[in-house]
Motif scaffolding. Structure first.
Motif, PDB file in Angstrom:
ATOM      1  N   VAL A 102       0.834  -1.206   0.000  1.00 15.08           N
ATOM      2  CA  VAL A 102       0.000   0.000   0.000  1.00 15.08           C
ATOM      3  C   VAL A 102       0.868   1.255   0.000  1.00 15.08           C
ATOM      4  CG1 VAL A 102      -1.633   1.347   1.369  1.00 15.08           C
ATOM      5  CG2 VAL A 102      -1.987  -1.106   1.070  1.00 15.08           C
ATOM      6  N   LEU A 103       1.907   1.259   0.839  1.00 13.62           N
ATOM      7  CA  LEU A 103       2.785   2.424   0.903  1.00 13.62           C
ATOM      8  C   LEU A 103       3.592   2.597  -0.385  1.00 13.62           C
ATOM      9  CD1 LEU A 103       4.079   2.197   4.582  1.00 13.62           C
ATOM     10  CD2 LEU A 103       2.407   3.804   3.634  1.00 13.62           C
ATOM     11  N   MET A 104       3.824   1.503  -1.101  1.00 11.16           N
ATOM     12  CA  MET A 104       4.512   1.594  -2.384  1.00 11.16           C
ATOM     13  C   MET A 104       3.676   2.346  -3.419  1.00 11.16           C
ATOM     14  SD  MET A 104       7.581   0.466  -2.874  1.00 11.16           S
ATOM     15  CE  MET A 104       8.849  -0.741  -2.494  1.00 11.16           C
ATOM     16  N   ARG A 105       2.381   2.430  -3.187  1.00  8.85           N
ATOM     17  CA  ARG A 105       1.479   3.110  -4.131  1.00  8.85           C
ATOM     18  C   ARG A 105       0.968   4.443  -3.583  1.00  8.85           C
ATOM     19  NH1 ARG A 105      -2.877   1.623  -5.837  1.00  8.85           N
ATOM     20  NH2 ARG A 105      -2.542   1.828  -8.084  1.00  8.85           N
ATOM     21  N   ASP A 147       1.839  17.915   6.999  1.00  7.83           N
ATOM     22  CA  ASP A 147       0.495  18.317   7.415  1.00  7.83           C
ATOM     23  C   ASP A 147      -0.008  17.251   8.384  1.00  7.83           C
ATOM     24  OD1 ASP A 147      -2.223  18.839   7.686  1.00  7.83           O
ATOM     25  OD2 ASP A 147      -2.426  19.583   5.639  1.00  7.83           O
ATOM     26  N   ASP A 148       0.159  17.496   9.686  1.00  9.64           N
ATOM     27  CA  ASP A 148      -0.048  16.444  10.686  1.00  9.64           C
ATOM     28  C   ASP A 148      -1.456  15.874  10.654  1.00  9.64           C
ATOM     29  OD1 ASP A 148       1.154  15.018  13.086  1.00  9.64           O
ATOM     30  OD2 ASP A 148      -0.665  15.890  13.961  1.00  9.64           O
ATOM     31  N   ALA A 149      -2.446  16.731  10.571  1.00 12.57           N
ATOM     32  CA  ALA A 149      -3.831  16.246  10.636  1.00 12.57           C
ATOM     33  C   ALA A 149      -4.156  15.374   9.420  1.00 12.57           C
ATOM     34  CB  ALA A 149      -4.786  17.427  10.723  1.00 12.57           C
ATOM     35  N   VAL A 150      -3.818  15.873   8.225  1.00 14.41           N
ATOM     36  CA  VAL A 150      -4.114  15.117   7.003  1.00 14.41           C
ATOM     37  C   VAL A 150      -3.268  13.854   6.946  1.00 14.41           C
ATOM     38  CG1 VAL A 150      -4.029  15.185   4.478  1.00 14.41           C
ATOM     39  CG2 VAL A 150      -4.814  17.182   5.758  1.00 14.41           C
ATOM     40  N   PHE A 151      -1.988  13.967   7.350  1.00 21.74           N
ATOM     41  CA  PHE A 151      -1.099  12.806   7.356  1.00 21.74           C
ATOM     42  C   PHE A 151      -1.675  11.700   8.250  1.00 21.74           C
ATOM     43  CE2 PHE A 151       2.329  10.506   9.532  1.00 21.74           C
ATOM     44  CZ  PHE A 151       2.999   9.950   8.453  1.00 21.74           C
ATOM     45  N   THR A 152      -2.107  12.067   9.456  1.00 24.07           N
ATOM     46  CA  THR A 152      -2.647  11.080  10.395  1.00 24.07           C
ATOM     47  C   THR A 152      -3.901  10.418   9.827  1.00 24.07           C
ATOM     48  OG1 THR A 152      -1.766  12.306  12.284  1.00 24.07           O
ATOM     49  CG2 THR A 152      -3.577  10.767  12.722  1.00 24.07           C
ATOM     50  N   GLU A 153      -4.782  11.218   9.225  1.00 15.06           N
ATOM     51  CA  GLU A 153      -6.031  10.668   8.687  1.00 15.06           C
ATOM     52  C   GLU A 153      -5.762   9.728   7.508  1.00 15.06           C
ATOM     53  OE1 GLU A 153      -9.198   9.975   6.114  1.00 15.06           O
ATOM     54  OE2 GLU A 153      -7.672  11.474   5.561  1.00 15.06           O
ATOM     55  N   GLN A 154      -4.888  10.162   6.581  1.00 18.88           N
ATOM     56  CA  GLN A 154      -4.646   9.356   5.380  1.00 18.88           C
ATOM     57  C   GLN A 154      -3.854   8.090   5.693  1.00 18.88           C
ATOM     58  OE1 GLN A 154      -2.853  12.350   2.803  1.00 18.88           O
ATOM     59  NE2 GLN A 154      -4.778  12.586   1.697  1.00 18.88           N
ATOM     60  N   VAL A 155      -2.820   8.203   6.524  1.00 22.36           N
ATOM     61  CA  VAL A 155      -2.028   7.017   6.864  1.00 22.36           C
ATOM     62  C   VAL A 155      -2.868   6.047   7.689  1.00 22.36           C
ATOM     63  CG1 VAL A 155      -0.016   6.192   8.135  1.00 22.36           C
ATOM     64  CG2 VAL A 155       0.181   8.192   6.677  1.00 22.36           C
ATOM     65  N   GLY A 156      -3.718   6.555   8.571  1.00 26.53           N
ATOM     66  CA  GLY A 156      -4.611   5.675   9.334  1.00 26.53           C
ATOM     67  C   GLY A 156      -5.519   4.876   8.411  1.00 26.53           C
ATOM     68  N   ARG A 157      -6.006   5.534   7.363  1.00 27.76           N
ATOM     69  CA  ARG A 157      -6.856   4.835   6.400  1.00 27.76           C
ATOM     70  C   ARG A 157      -6.081   3.740   5.679  1.00 27.76           C
ATOM     71  NH1 ARG A 157      -6.957   6.104   1.356  1.00 27.76           N
ATOM     72  NH2 ARG A 157      -6.225   8.243   1.739  1.00 27.76           N
ATOM     73  N   LEU A 158      -4.829   4.029   5.302  1.00 22.12           N
ATOM     74  CA  LEU A 158      -4.004   3.027   4.618  1.00 22.12           C
ATOM     75  C   LEU A 158      -3.722   1.832   5.528  1.00 22.12           C
ATOM     76  CD1 LEU A 158      -1.381   5.287   2.776  1.00 22.12           C
ATOM     77  CD2 LEU A 158      -3.523   4.344   1.883  1.00 22.12           C
ATOM     78  N   ARG A 160      -5.574   0.713   7.978  1.00 24.81           N
ATOM     79  CA  ARG A 160      -6.788  -0.104   8.081  1.00 24.81           C
ATOM     80  C   ARG A 160      -7.037  -0.895   6.804  1.00 24.81           C
ATOM     81  NH1 ARG A 160      -8.225   4.677  10.671  1.00 24.81           N
ATOM     82  NH2 ARG A 160      -9.280   5.479   8.789  1.00 24.81           N
ATOM     83  N   SER A 161      -6.685  -0.296   5.650  1.00 23.43           N
ATOM     84  CA  SER A 161      -6.884  -1.017   4.384  1.00 23.43           C
ATOM     85  C   SER A 161      -5.971  -2.237   4.271  1.00 23.43           C
ATOM     86  CB  SER A 161      -6.638  -0.074   3.199  1.00 23.43           C
ATOM     87  OG  SER A 161      -5.247   0.186   3.024  1.00 23.43           O
ATOM     88  N   ALA A 162      -4.856  -2.221   5.030  1.00 27.73           N
ATOM     89  CA  ALA A 162      -3.937  -3.362   5.019  1.00 27.73           C
ATOM     90  C   ALA A 162      -4.416  -4.480   5.934  1.00 27.73           C
ATOM     91  CB  ALA A 162      -2.542  -2.913   5.434  1.00 27.73           C
ATOM     92  N   GLY A 163      -5.483  -4.244   6.690  1.00 28.46           N
ATOM     93  CA  GLY A 163      -6.039  -5.291   7.544  1.00 28.46           C
ATOM     94  C   GLY A 163      -5.877  -5.056   9.027  1.00 28.46           C
ATOM     95  N   PHE A 164      -5.105  -4.083   9.446  1.00 24.05           N
ATOM     96  CA  PHE A 164      -4.969  -3.766  10.867  1.00 24.05           C
ATOM     97  C   PHE A 164      -6.260  -3.109  11.356  1.00 24.05           C
ATOM     98  CE2 PHE A 164      -0.603  -3.569   9.200  1.00 24.05           C
ATOM     99  CZ  PHE A 164       0.057  -4.427  10.060  1.00 24.05           C
ATOM    100  N   ASP A 165      -6.608  -3.377  12.593  1.00 24.60           N
ATOM    101  CA  ASP A 165      -7.798  -2.708  13.124  1.00 24.60           C
ATOM    102  C   ASP A 165      -7.655  -2.509  14.627  1.00 24.60           C
ATOM    103  OD1 ASP A 165      -8.110  -5.242  14.105  1.00 24.60           O
ATOM    104  OD2 ASP A 165     -10.040  -5.631  13.156  1.00 24.60           O
ATOM    105  N   GLY A 166      -8.569  -1.746  15.192  1.00 22.77           N
ATOM    106  CA  GLY A 166      -8.616  -1.532  16.624  1.00 22.77           C
ATOM    107  C   GLY A 166      -7.357  -0.925  17.198  1.00 22.77           C
ATOM    108  N   PRO A 167      -7.049  -1.255  18.441  1.00 22.78           N
ATOM    109  CA  PRO A 167      -5.866  -0.706  19.106  1.00 22.78           C
ATOM    110  C   PRO A 167      -4.556  -1.045  18.391  1.00 22.78           C
ATOM    111  CG  PRO A 167      -7.348  -1.698  20.702  1.00 22.78           C
ATOM    112  CD  PRO A 167      -7.879  -2.074  19.355  1.00 22.78           C
TER     113      PRO A 167
END
Length: 289
Positions: A102-105, A147-158, A160-167
């Motif tokens: 995911v990070l490669m893209r 951009d801390d806020a956008v970075f946190t939101e976008q990386v968090g989405r990535l 979760r898309s890799a399968g990590f969830d919760g804590p």
């Protein structure tokens, strides 16, 4: 225009080639050492946190900017559960590999490179070059590290898309935020080479010039394009016009000059008889005329 010919339109050709350059995706090359280090740290995260000296071990493993003791109790418990369960550990490895893909893209870029990726040029894509291959992605997938806020939101989405969830996903996000290093860098040399290649694919623009078509009118300020067209027309005319048409005009010009010289000689001999006594002087003066 005296003969029909194809005129090279330099101005339009240059514009189309510049458009081709601007439509070429910018090239970003993977910083694979940074990406490998980040993925390696995430892969080791459950083991590091579950160790007896978790906080002490985490610091050299993740760098001084990250301390596993900063994780919440819930996050630490989720990571320990992964570490002690072989099936969960195997799934963690799969998720980590998926996150790498995911990070490669989705390149993490400093602000300057992010601005270039999102705003420069006309192409809506980026070319991401990795060892052995490259891939085109929408330029909206670039992520601004600064951009801390956008970075946190976008990386968090990535994440979760890799399968990590919760804590556990929150703990991975904390590790990524702690490193916050570019995973791709702008490659100016390769971008320029790609742009030149695309510009070379643009064929020269050729305009049909018909006989009697006006190149410029009396009083016009001649532009470089009009001057080029005039030179092309003259070259084509001399190359393709019948010899009789060319030499008739030249003969007429020579005859006119000859008549003027003869008239001058006659006038001079009439008005200045002394010149007739010296034919060489007469010829010299006629030539000057």
């Amino acid at each position: 225009v005296r003969v029909e010919f194809d005129a090279f339109n330099a101005e339009q050709t240059a514009q189309l080639r510049e458009n081709a350059r601007q439509n070429t995706p910018r090239v970003y090359r993977a910083v694979e050492a940074a990406l490998d280090a980040l993925i390696g740290r995430i892969e080791r995260l459950p083991v590091v946190v579950s160790s007896e000296a978790g906080a002490a071990v985490a610091e050299p493993a993740f760098g001084s900017s990250f301390d596993s003791s900063a994780l919440t109790a819930e996050q630490r418990e989720a990571l320990r559960a992964v570490a002690i369960d072989p099936a969960a550990s195997a799934e963690w490895t799969v998720q980590t590999d998926r996150l790498r893909s995911v990070l490669m893209r989705n390149p993490l870029l400093p602000r300057a490179d992010w601005d270039r990726a999102r705003r420069e040029g006309l192409s809506r894509r980026l070319e991401l070059v990795r060892s052995g291959d490259s891939e085109f992605v929408p330029r909206e997938q670039a992520i601004n590290l600064d951009d801390d806020a956008v970075f946190t939101e976008q990386v968090g989405r990535l994440i979760r898309s890799a399968g990590f969830d919760g804590p556990a996903a929150e703990a991975v996000l904390a590790a990524v935020r702690a490193q916050r290093e570019p995973t791709f860098a702008y490659d100016a040399a390769t971008t320029s080479a790609r742009q030149d290649e695309q510009a070379e694919t643009v064929n020269p623009v050729v305009d049909k010039r018909a006989v009697r078509q006006t190149m410029f009118a009396r009083g016009d300020v001649i532009t470089p394009v009009q001057l080029l067209i005039y030179k092309q027309e003259l070259e084509q005319f001399l190359d393709r016009a019948p010899a009789a048409q060319i030499w008739t005009k030249r003969a007429g010009l020579i005859a006119a000059v000859g008549l003027l010289v003869a008239a001058f000689a006659v006038s001079l001999s009439t008005l200045s008889p002394w010149a007739v006594r010296a034919p060489v002087r007469l010829a010299w003066l006629s030539a000057l005329a």
